[in-house]
Design a protein around this motif. Sequence first.
Motif, PDB file in Angstrom:
ATOM      1  N   SER A   1      -7.726   4.207 -11.728  1.00 56.72           N
ATOM      2  CA  SER A   1      -8.624   3.144 -12.166  1.00 56.72           C
ATOM      3  C   SER A   1      -8.414   1.932 -11.278  1.00 56.72           C
ATOM      4  CB  SER A   1      -8.363   2.775 -13.631  1.00 56.72           C
ATOM      5  OG  SER A   1      -7.209   1.969 -13.741  1.00 56.72           O
ATOM      6  N   VAL A   2      -9.465   1.141 -11.112  1.00 56.90           N
ATOM      7  CA  VAL A   2      -9.378  -0.044 -10.262  1.00 56.90           C
ATOM      8  C   VAL A   2      -8.326  -1.012 -10.801  1.00 56.90           C
ATOM      9  CG1 VAL A   2     -10.631  -2.058  -9.414  1.00 56.90           C
ATOM     10  CG2 VAL A   2     -11.747   0.168  -9.454  1.00 56.90           C
ATOM     11  N   ASP A   3      -8.310  -1.215 -12.116  1.00 52.86           N
ATOM     12  CA  ASP A   3      -7.358  -2.163 -12.698  1.00 52.86           C
ATOM     13  C   ASP A   3      -5.921  -1.700 -12.489  1.00 52.86           C
ATOM     14  OD1 ASP A   3      -9.362  -3.834 -13.529  1.00 52.86           O
ATOM     15  OD2 ASP A   3      -9.434  -3.049 -15.578  1.00 52.86           O
ATOM     16  N   GLN A   4      -5.678  -0.397 -12.664  1.00 49.09           N
ATOM     17  CA  GLN A   4      -4.329   0.120 -12.466  1.00 49.09           C
ATOM     18  C   GLN A   4      -3.914  -0.010 -11.009  1.00 49.09           C
ATOM     19  OE1 GLN A   4      -3.807   4.291 -12.383  1.00 49.09           O
ATOM     20  NE2 GLN A   4      -1.706   4.246 -13.143  1.00 49.09           N
ATOM     21  N   LEU A   5      -4.842   0.272 -10.106  1.00 49.28           N
ATOM     22  CA  LEU A   5      -4.541   0.176  -8.682  1.00 49.28           C
ATOM     23  C   LEU A   5      -4.230  -1.268  -8.299  1.00 49.28           C
ATOM     24  CD1 LEU A   5      -4.377   1.947  -6.157  1.00 49.28           C
ATOM     25  CD2 LEU A   5      -6.783   1.430  -5.718  1.00 49.28           C
ATOM     26  N   ARG A   6      -5.001  -2.203  -8.832  1.00 49.00           N
ATOM     27  CA  ARG A   6      -4.730  -3.620  -8.557  1.00 49.00           C
ATOM     28  C   ARG A   6      -3.343  -4.015  -9.052  1.00 49.00           C
ATOM     29  NH1 ARG A   6     -10.498  -4.869 -10.298  1.00 49.00           N
ATOM     30  NH2 ARG A   6     -11.622  -5.387  -8.380  1.00 49.00           N
ATOM     31  N   SER A   7      -2.985  -3.575 -10.258  1.00 45.96           N
ATOM     32  CA  SER A   7      -1.670  -3.914 -10.807  1.00 45.96           C
ATOM     33  C   SER A   7      -0.551  -3.348  -9.949  1.00 45.96           C
ATOM     34  CB  SER A   7      -1.547  -3.380 -12.238  1.00 45.96           C
ATOM     35  OG  SER A   7      -2.428  -4.040 -13.111  1.00 45.96           O
ATOM     36  N   GLN A   8      -0.697  -2.091  -9.543  1.00 49.16           N
ATOM     37  CA  GLN A   8       0.341  -1.452  -8.740  1.00 49.16           C
ATOM     38  C   GLN A   8       0.501  -2.151  -7.396  1.00 49.16           C
ATOM     39  OE1 GLN A   8       2.427   0.761  -9.704  1.00 49.16           O
ATOM     40  NE2 GLN A   8       2.867   2.319  -8.171  1.00 49.16           N
ATOM     41  N   LEU A   9      -0.616  -2.479  -6.752  1.00 45.23           N
ATOM     42  CA  LEU A   9      -0.551  -3.063  -5.417  1.00 45.23           C
ATOM     43  C   LEU A   9      -0.218  -4.548  -5.443  1.00 45.23           C
ATOM     44  CD1 LEU A   9      -3.476  -1.177  -3.667  1.00 45.23           C
ATOM     45  CD2 LEU A   9      -1.033  -0.679  -3.637  1.00 45.23           C
ATOM     46  N   SER A  10      -0.316  -5.171  -6.611  1.00 43.99           N
ATOM     47  CA  SER A  10       0.127  -6.564  -6.708  1.00 43.99           C
ATOM     48  C   SER A  10       1.631  -6.662  -6.475  1.00 43.99           C
ATOM     49  CB  SER A  10      -0.234  -7.140  -8.081  1.00 43.99           C
ATOM     50  OG  SER A  10       0.545  -6.536  -9.110  1.00 43.99           O
ATOM     51  N   LEU A  11       2.353  -5.544  -6.688  1.00 41.48           N
ATOM     52  CA  LEU A  11       3.790  -5.526  -6.431  1.00 41.48           C
ATOM     53  C   LEU A  11       4.083  -5.674  -4.943  1.00 41.48           C
ATOM     54  CD1 LEU A  11       4.838  -2.606  -8.804  1.00 41.48           C
ATOM     55  CD2 LEU A  11       4.847  -5.058  -9.277  1.00 41.48           C
ATOM     56  N   ALA A  12       3.083  -5.366  -4.105  1.00 46.27           N
ATOM     57  CA  ALA A  12       3.242  -5.503  -2.656  1.00 46.27           C
ATOM     58  C   ALA A  12       2.718  -6.844  -2.159  1.00 46.27           C
ATOM     59  CB  ALA A  12       2.512  -4.371  -1.940  1.00 46.27           C
ATOM     60  N   ARG A  13       2.356  -7.725  -3.091  1.00 43.35           N
ATOM     61  CA  ARG A  13       1.804  -9.041  -2.760  1.00 43.35           C
ATOM     62  C   ARG A  13       0.484  -8.918  -1.993  1.00 43.35           C
ATOM     63  NH1 ARG A  13       6.151  -8.940  -5.141  1.00 43.35           N
ATOM     64  NH2 ARG A  13       7.742 -10.572  -5.109  1.00 43.35           N
TER      65      ARG A  13
ATOM     66  N   LEU B   1       3.531   0.902   1.280  1.00 44.92           N
ATOM     67  CA  LEU B   1       2.261   1.229   0.638  1.00 44.92           C
ATOM     68  C   LEU B   1       2.223   2.688   0.198  1.00 44.92           C
ATOM     69  CD1 LEU B   1      -0.586   0.230  -0.107  1.00 44.92           C
ATOM     70  CD2 LEU B   1      -1.323   0.911   2.189  1.00 44.92           C
ATOM     71  N   VAL B   2       2.755   3.571   1.032  1.00 44.27           N
ATOM     72  CA  VAL B   2       2.776   4.998   0.700  1.00 44.27           C
ATOM     73  C   VAL B   2       3.497   5.229  -0.622  1.00 44.27           C
ATOM     74  CG1 VAL B   2       3.879   7.175   1.355  1.00 44.27           C
ATOM     75  CG2 VAL B   2       2.491   5.937   3.012  1.00 44.27           C
ATOM     76  N   ARG B   3       4.627   4.572  -0.809  1.00 47.39           N
ATOM     77  CA  ARG B   3       5.392   4.760  -2.045  1.00 47.39           C
ATOM     78  C   ARG B   3       4.587   4.303  -3.260  1.00 47.39           C
ATOM     79  NH1 ARG B   3       9.821   3.219   1.378  1.00 47.39           N
ATOM     80  NH2 ARG B   3      11.360   4.881   1.503  1.00 47.39           N
ATOM     81  N   LEU B   4       3.921   3.171  -3.128  1.00 49.03           N
ATOM     82  CA  LEU B   4       3.165   2.646  -4.259  1.00 49.03           C
ATOM     83  C   LEU B   4       1.944   3.498  -4.582  1.00 49.03           C
ATOM     84  CD1 LEU B   4       3.313  -1.206  -3.619  1.00 49.03           C
ATOM     85  CD2 LEU B   4       4.582   0.122  -5.295  1.00 49.03           C
ATOM     86  N   LEU B   5       1.440   4.228  -3.599  1.00 47.61           N
ATOM     87  CA  LEU B   5       0.243   5.046  -3.821  1.00 47.61           C
ATOM     88  C   LEU B   5       0.555   6.461  -4.282  1.00 47.61           C
ATOM     89  CD1 LEU B   5      -2.077   3.996  -0.840  1.00 47.61           C
ATOM     90  CD2 LEU B   5      -2.193   3.281  -3.236  1.00 47.61           C
ATOM     91  N   GLU B   6       1.825   6.818  -4.369  1.00 45.88           N
ATOM     92  CA  GLU B   6       2.181   8.173  -4.792  1.00 45.88           C
ATOM     93  C   GLU B   6       1.536   8.568  -6.120  1.00 45.88           C
ATOM     94  OE1 GLU B   6       6.365   8.638  -4.799  1.00 45.88           O
ATOM     95  OE2 GLU B   6       6.552   8.646  -2.625  1.00 45.88           O
ATOM     96  N   PRO B   7       1.553   7.688  -7.163  1.00 48.86           N
ATOM     97  CA  PRO B   7       0.942   8.097  -8.438  1.00 48.86           C
ATOM     98  C   PRO B   7      -0.562   8.315  -8.356  1.00 48.86           C
ATOM     99  CG  PRO B   7       2.402   6.204  -8.739  1.00 48.86           C
ATOM    100  CD  PRO B   7       2.196   6.369  -7.269  1.00 48.86           C
ATOM    101  N   PHE B   8      -1.196   7.831  -7.288  1.00 49.27           N
ATOM    102  CA  PHE B   8      -2.645   7.924  -7.150  1.00 49.27           C
ATOM    103  C   PHE B   8      -3.073   9.060  -6.221  1.00 49.27           C
ATOM    104  CE2 PHE B   8      -1.385   3.585  -7.997  1.00 49.27           C
ATOM    105  CZ  PHE B   8      -2.197   3.225  -9.053  1.00 49.27           C
ATOM    106  N   GLY B   9      -2.115   9.884  -5.792  1.00 50.10           N
ATOM    107  CA  GLY B   9      -2.440  10.974  -4.877  1.00 50.10           C
ATOM    108  C   GLY B   9      -3.015  10.474  -3.568  1.00 50.10           C
TER     109      GLY B   9
ATOM    110  N   ASP C   1      -7.831   7.540   0.608  1.00 52.51           N
ATOM    111  CA  ASP C   1      -8.559   8.079  -0.532  1.00 52.51           C
ATOM    112  C   ASP C   1      -7.572   8.169  -1.687  1.00 52.51           C
ATOM    113  OD1 ASP C   1     -11.128   8.505   0.615  1.00 52.51           O
ATOM    114  OD2 ASP C   1     -10.337  10.251   1.673  1.00 52.51           O
ATOM    115  N   VAL C   2      -7.941   7.606  -2.840  1.00 52.65           N
ATOM    116  CA  VAL C   2      -7.052   7.579  -3.995  1.00 52.65           C
ATOM    117  C   VAL C   2      -7.827   7.963  -5.245  1.00 52.65           C
ATOM    118  CG1 VAL C   2      -5.527   5.825  -3.013  1.00 52.65           C
ATOM    119  CG2 VAL C   2      -7.488   5.118  -4.378  1.00 52.65           C
ATOM    120  N   SER C   3      -7.085   8.249  -6.304  1.00 47.95           N
ATOM    121  CA  SER C   3      -7.694   8.577  -7.592  1.00 47.95           C
ATOM    122  C   SER C   3      -6.977   7.789  -8.673  1.00 47.95           C
ATOM    123  CB  SER C   3      -7.583  10.078  -7.874  1.00 47.95           C
ATOM    124  OG  SER C   3      -8.145  10.394  -9.129  1.00 47.95           O
TER     125      SER C   3
END
Length: 357
Positions: free
Chosen positions: A299-311, A273-281, A295-297
């Motif tokens: 868009s919701v849609d971008q975050l959903r897309s990124q975290l979908s890679l983690a199933r 999860l840490v690796r996937l959240l790097e672009p979001f600070g 705490d992240v920064s």
Amino acid sequence: MRLKNCLFIGCLSLMSLPALAETVNNLFQVREPVSGQTPDEKTRATQAALETLVTRLTGDAKAAQGATLAEVRKDPQQIISQYGYDAGPPESLQVDFDPASTERALRQAGLALWGSNRPVIMAWWLNDATDGANLVGDGQSSAEPLRRAAQHRGLPLRLPLADLGEQSIGNAKTLDGTDVAPLKQASERYGPDAILAVHAQENGSQWQGKWHLWLGDKMEQGSASGASAAELADAVLLSVSQRLAPRFVVKPGASSSMALEVQGMTLERYAQLVRLLEPFGGRLRSVNGDRVVFDVSGSVDQLRSQLSLARLQEVPAGEVGAAPVDAGQTPAVEAKPGSTNVSLPAGTADQTLHLRW
């Protein structure tokens, strides 16, 4: 040992744990074909390499020609660490761009970047040539142009073994269709994030191809052409990159602060999860049992897309009340591999996204 204790102990060893999706190696290294080693040819290839890199990092083929990058185009040496020639074939100029100065220059130009963790693409690629049709397999010579194109466009690519069972699936009828079910089932053993189906056909002196791409519940499709199978492969994967990038890249000014709560956490999942959240600070705010809050920064849609890679799956609204975000829980570390433990104050967020494994 409780999860929050494990996180403090394990955060310094994140790099040794497996990553989700796949980290693209040599993301800042570009090879461009050359016809010789003259100064003029080197200048031309360097400009082409810069354009390739900017497209690779942004998903926007026009970004490199923008006015905000005029100074970089005028003097690309300011973001280049070294050059070299590769005898090939084909002979090419290898340009190694410095990651830190490149990212700084592109961000100063107002460009948002796509990180190095990218979805793994399973390619079912059928070459329909004058001498017959062939499903490209991992160990075949016909796989090399696909690998070069994937590296050129910054995409993690996998190919099937192309055994008899897979050849019966990877036929023209299946690859031209829009039903992903047969390909999805056949791809399970390879563990991809996305599935790409390509039917490439040789037509005289040209190669033409139709492609379909599935990531999550969304399908993209298109067509491309090239003077050779290698040119077609590069054109298809450029198109794929341009379709994928908007899901993971947010334009400057489109971000907002939010909280992310994830249930079902383990130490290994935390590292992923840490690796996937790097672009979001991402900054870890609290740990409560198997739940963590970041705490992240973005868009919701971008975050959903990124975290979908983690199933990860979103928690239904009716169940969210059972998992409140507690800003008073244990403060933790900045979500960055290799960092030391830093205590953080409980943050505030405009909204909360609830996900779980």
